[in-house]
Scaffold this motif. Sequence first.
Motif, PDB file in Angstrom:
ATOM      1  N   VAL A 188       0.839  -1.194   0.000  1.00 48.07           N
ATOM      2  CA  VAL A 188       0.000   0.000   0.000  1.00 48.07           C
ATOM      3  C   VAL A 188       0.874   1.244   0.000  1.00 48.07           C
ATOM      4  CG1 VAL A 188      -1.939  -1.093   1.157  1.00 48.07           C
ATOM      5  CG2 VAL A 188      -0.193   0.033   2.501  1.00 48.07           C
ATOM      6  N   GLY A 189       0.305   2.351  -0.428  1.00 50.16           N
ATOM      7  CA  GLY A 189       1.035   3.608  -0.453  1.00 50.16           C
ATOM      8  C   GLY A 189       1.208   4.187   0.935  1.00 50.16           C
ATOM      9  N   LYS A 190       2.052   5.196   1.029  1.00 50.85           N
ATOM     10  CA  LYS A 190       2.331   5.817   2.326  1.00 50.85           C
ATOM     11  C   LYS A 190       1.088   6.475   2.911  1.00 50.85           C
ATOM     12  CE  LYS A 190       7.152   6.694   1.319  1.00 50.85           C
ATOM     13  NZ  LYS A 190       8.172   7.693   1.053  1.00 50.85           N
ATOM     14  N   TYR A 191       0.195   6.926   2.072  1.00 52.66           N
ATOM     15  CA  TYR A 191      -1.001   7.597   2.573  1.00 52.66           C
ATOM     16  C   TYR A 191      -1.917   6.643   3.315  1.00 52.66           C
ATOM     17  CZ  TYR A 191      -3.410   5.641  -1.479  1.00 52.66           C
ATOM     18  OH  TYR A 191      -3.930   4.796  -2.415  1.00 52.66           O
ATOM     19  N   ARG A 192      -1.814   5.330   3.062  1.00 59.63           N
ATOM     20  CA  ARG A 192      -2.634   4.356   3.772  1.00 59.63           C
ATOM     21  C   ARG A 192      -1.866   3.599   4.851  1.00 59.63           C
ATOM     22  NH1 ARG A 192      -6.696   1.589  -0.523  1.00 59.63           N
ATOM     23  NH2 ARG A 192      -7.857   3.475  -0.946  1.00 59.63           N
ATOM     24  N   ASP A 193      -0.574   3.768   4.882  1.00 56.76           N
ATOM     25  CA  ASP A 193       0.251   3.056   5.864  1.00 56.76           C
ATOM     26  C   ASP A 193       0.137   3.761   7.208  1.00 56.76           C
ATOM     27  OD1 ASP A 193       2.248   1.843   7.376  1.00 56.76           O
ATOM     28  OD2 ASP A 193       3.619   1.691   5.685  1.00 56.76           O
ATOM     29  N   PRO A 194      -0.279   3.066   8.253  1.00 56.74           N
ATOM     30  CA  PRO A 194      -0.449   3.719   9.553  1.00 56.74           C
ATOM     31  C   PRO A 194       0.872   4.166  10.191  1.00 56.74           C
ATOM     32  CG  PRO A 194      -0.841   1.366   9.743  1.00 56.74           C
ATOM     33  CD  PRO A 194      -0.665   1.663   8.288  1.00 56.74           C
ATOM     34  N   ASP A 195       2.007   3.681   9.683  1.00 60.27           N
ATOM     35  CA  ASP A 195       3.304   4.104  10.220  1.00 60.27           C
ATOM     36  C   ASP A 195       3.722   5.482   9.702  1.00 60.27           C
ATOM     37  OD1 ASP A 195       3.549   1.775  11.651  1.00 60.27           O
ATOM     38  OD2 ASP A 195       4.702   0.749  10.099  1.00 60.27           O
ATOM     39  N   PHE A 196       3.017   5.999   8.718  1.00 56.66           N
ATOM     40  CA  PHE A 196       3.350   7.304   8.150  1.00 56.66           C
ATOM     41  C   PHE A 196       2.280   8.322   8.502  1.00 56.66           C
ATOM     42  CE2 PHE A 196       5.869   4.472   5.599  1.00 56.66           C
ATOM     43  CZ  PHE A 196       7.017   5.189   5.353  1.00 56.66           C
ATOM     44  N   LYS A 197       2.703   9.579   8.632  1.00 55.79           N
ATOM     45  CA  LYS A 197       1.787  10.665   8.950  1.00 55.79           C
ATOM     46  C   LYS A 197       2.119  11.847   8.049  1.00 55.79           C
ATOM     47  CE  LYS A 197       0.280  13.738  12.552  1.00 55.79           C
ATOM     48  NZ  LYS A 197       0.730  14.596  13.579  1.00 55.79           N
ATOM     49  N   ILE A 198       1.100  12.492   7.526  1.00 57.44           N
ATOM     50  CA  ILE A 198       1.306  13.667   6.687  1.00 57.44           C
ATOM     51  C   ILE A 198       1.709  14.838   7.578  1.00 57.44           C
ATOM     52  CG2 ILE A 198       0.200  15.330   5.156  1.00 57.44           C
ATOM     53  CD1 ILE A 198      -1.657  13.116   4.255  1.00 57.44           C
ATOM     54  N   THR A 199       2.785  15.509   7.200  1.00 60.92           N
ATOM     55  CA  THR A 199       3.233  16.676   7.956  1.00 60.92           C
ATOM     56  C   THR A 199       3.495  17.819   6.980  1.00 60.92           C
ATOM     57  OG1 THR A 199       5.534  16.010   7.794  1.00 60.92           O
ATOM     58  CG2 THR A 199       4.339  15.276   9.736  1.00 60.92           C
ATOM     59  N   SER A 200       3.547  19.001   7.503  1.00 64.51           N
ATOM     60  CA  SER A 200       3.879  20.153   6.663  1.00 64.51           C
ATOM     61  C   SER A 200       4.880  21.033   7.407  1.00 64.51           C
ATOM     62  CB  SER A 200       2.626  20.949   6.301  1.00 64.51           C
ATOM     63  OG  SER A 200       2.018  21.442   7.465  1.00 64.51           O
ATOM     64  N   THR A 201       5.737  21.655   6.643  1.00 64.80           N
ATOM     65  CA  THR A 201       6.750  22.559   7.204  1.00 64.80           C
ATOM     66  C   THR A 201       6.866  23.772   6.304  1.00 64.80           C
ATOM     67  OG1 THR A 201       8.512  21.487   5.973  1.00 64.80           O
ATOM     68  CG2 THR A 201       8.105  20.673   8.192  1.00 64.80           C
ATOM     69  N   PHE A 226      10.569  12.211  -2.520  1.00 61.63           N
ATOM     70  CA  PHE A 226      11.266  13.257  -1.776  1.00 61.63           C
ATOM     71  C   PHE A 226      11.124  13.015  -0.277  1.00 61.63           C
ATOM     72  CE2 PHE A 226      11.750  17.619  -0.116  1.00 61.63           C
ATOM     73  CZ  PHE A 226      12.997  17.895  -0.641  1.00 61.63           C
ATOM     74  N   SER A 227      10.013  12.413   0.122  1.00 57.89           N
ATOM     75  CA  SER A 227       9.813  12.120   1.542  1.00 57.89           C
ATOM     76  C   SER A 227      10.840  11.110   2.047  1.00 57.89           C
ATOM     77  CB  SER A 227       8.398  11.609   1.793  1.00 57.89           C
ATOM     78  OG  SER A 227       8.176  10.397   1.107  1.00 57.89           O
TER      79      SER A 227
END
Length: 107
Positions: A56-69, A92-93
């Motif tokens: 699955v992609g990172k957007y569905r993986d519970p180990d990843f979280k969307i962040t912004s800087t 890039f992530s």
Amino acid sequence: MSKKPDDASRVAGLASILKATNAKPDSPLSPAPLPPAAAPESNAVELTPRKRKEKVGKYRDPDFKITSTYLRKTTMKRARRKWEDLQPEKDFSDLLQMLLEQWLEAN
């Protein structure tokens, strides 16, 4: 906005067509009723193996979280271009993850 006189007759004509279609019980547009499903036998053995789920992609993986800087546009643009030139198959992530892990190990 003013409607043209023939717009009302068009709407009325379409409405009558819809009413006539909905009134017919054997309309070709209505879905046919599904037959009841056969109950599976309790002794039945599944012969076909289940396919393994794809990654699955990172957007569905519970180990990843969307962040912004907040980064300068020029810095982000240069870094993204350089990363795509050096590692076109990676996101890039992945670079940011690697850099943050290195920083955490050093501190």
